[in-house]
Design an enzyme around this catalytic site. Structure first.
Site, PDB file in Angstrom:
ATOM      1  CG  ASP A 213      -1.967   1.099   1.144  1.00  9.79           C
ATOM      2  OD1 ASP A 213      -3.036   0.830   0.564  1.00  9.79           O
ATOM      3  OD2 ASP A 213      -1.731   2.210   1.655  1.00  9.79           O
ATOM      4  CB  ILE A 214       1.163   4.094  -2.381  1.00 12.00           C
ATOM      5  CG1 ILE A 214       1.347   3.160  -3.576  1.00 12.00           C
ATOM      6  CG2 ILE A 214       2.054   5.325  -2.525  1.00 12.00           C
ATOM      7  CD1 ILE A 214       0.887   3.748  -4.893  1.00 12.00           C
ATOM      8  CG  ASN A 221      -4.176  11.258  -6.189  1.00 10.92           C
ATOM      9  OD1 ASN A 221      -3.470  11.162  -7.193  1.00 10.92           O
ATOM     10  ND2 ASN A 221      -4.833  10.225  -5.701  1.00 10.92           N
ATOM     11  CG  ASP A 230      -3.474   8.239 -13.016  1.00  8.28           C
ATOM     12  OD1 ASP A 230      -3.960   7.789 -11.956  1.00  8.28           O
ATOM     13  OD2 ASP A 230      -4.169   8.713 -13.932  1.00  8.28           O
ATOM     14  CD  GLU A 257      -4.637   4.252  -1.792  1.00  3.03           C
ATOM     15  OE1 GLU A 257      -4.839   4.749  -0.672  1.00  3.03           O
ATOM     16  OE2 GLU A 257      -5.503   4.247  -2.687  1.00  3.03           O
TER      17      GLU A 257
END
Length: 339
Positions: A213-214, A221, A230, A257
């Site tokens: 998971d980022i 964003n 993206d 994500e």
């Protein structure tokens, strides 16, 4: 796919689904929420009927029953056969059948004519004209030859058409199981691969699952825009893809994500090495938008690793990897935790 609600409609369905899940003491995980979202939307009447029957009989629904309903209605709904490919294939089969029948019929007629002609020539009482007999046989032979040639042409055309259809079908299947942004496998492929891995698993066949998971992805964003977000997703996807090259590991976009690497036939040591190397490679990424020249601050991720035990189910393996992932975040992020 039957879900096409607007953001507002989806939010309204969420407000309906969550209280229902709470009332029946159902944990909010991806499988459960998918079932109850579909239930609230009324998309699948069969699902609603089965779920109502289970609730009436049990008061709630077990994890295995949830998974069965998820596969039966939601996953199977994605297994759409392209009608054009199906019709093309049927057309090829019909042409081959029709041509084969003609060839068979004309060959049968020739055999009958030969038998009849031999009988005429052997019977002095018939006074058969030799020229007439030969011409009749020649005509029947020409018809057989023509139908045989036609059949060969149909076979050639069919071979080309079947080759084309196979290619189209392979591309359609690949597209249906690929995330369009990251080009990794999608959740549908993950679910089916996990089922296969569990079916093949035994005491000598280990299975590991890594969730990625980022960290602070929403900030990317918010600070840089969705296009840069993206770009981050694509870059991390490439790291996962490269980590799985020349292995039987399966890298997938799990949702948003979050990513997953399914590692069948992998030892605990091998899985931990891959997880640590993946963590380092993500942290070393340097990203820059070529058009705007904007550089992204350091990208990190939290990783949760789990290993399938003898009593594990598909859901329990995912749940443990998810808990490991959140423990990694609680411990400060940018690390691997295994449970």
């Amino acid at each position: 796919m039957k879900f096409s609600e607007t953001v507002k409609d989806a939010a309204d369905l969420l407000k309906t689904a969550i209280p229902e899940m709470t009332q029946h003491k159902v944990p909010v995980n991806p499988y459960n929420y998918g079932i109850w979202y579909a239930y609230a939307s009324g998309t699948y009447q069969g699902l609603n009927k089965e779920l109502q029957q289970l609730l009436k009989a049990q008061g709630s629904i077990t994890p295995q029953q949830t998974l069965d309903l998820y596969k039966k209605y939601i996953i199977n709904d994605l297994l759409v056969v392209d009608k054009k490919l199906e019709d093309s294939y049927q057309s090829v089969m019909n042409s081959m059948s029709e041509s084969a029948n003609k060839t068979q019929q004309s060959t049968g007629d020739l055999e009958k004519q030969l038998a009849h002609s031999l009988k005429q020539l052997d019977d002095p009482g018939t006074q058969a004209d030799l020229r007439t007999v030969i011409n009749t046989i020649a005509e029947k032979t020409r018809l057989v030859s023509k139908n045989t040639q036609d059949f060969h042409h149909v076979l050639d055309d069919a071979q080309h058409e079947i080759t084309r259809l196979k290619k189209e079908l392979k591309e359609a299947r690949a597209a249906a199981e690929t995330d369009p942004l990251t080009k990794l496998y999608n959740r549908r492929h993950f679910d089916s691969s996990l089922s296969v891995a569990f079916a093949d698993k035994d005491s000598s066949n280990s299975l590991a699952l890594l969730l990625v998971d980022i960290d602070h992805f929403k900030q990317f964003n918010d600070n840089y825009g969705h296009l840069m977000g993206d770009l981050v997703l694509k870059a991390i996807s490439q790291v996962l893809h490269d980590a799985c090259e020349e292995t039987h590991h399966i890298p997938c976009r799990f949702g948003g994500e979050e990513f997953a690497i399914l590692m069948p036939k992998t030892t605990m040591r091998e899985a931990k090495i891959l997880a640590e190397n993946t963590l380092k490679r993500i942290a070393s990424l340097t990203l820059k938008d070529k058009k705007s020249g904007t550089s992204v601050s350091k990208v990190t991720a939290s990783l949760g690793l789990s290993f399938a035990g003898p009593d594990d189910t598909e859901l329990s393996l995912i749940d443990r990897a998810d808990k490991a992932l959140y423990k990694a975040k609680d411990n400060g992020r940018n690390q691997v935790v295994s449970l």
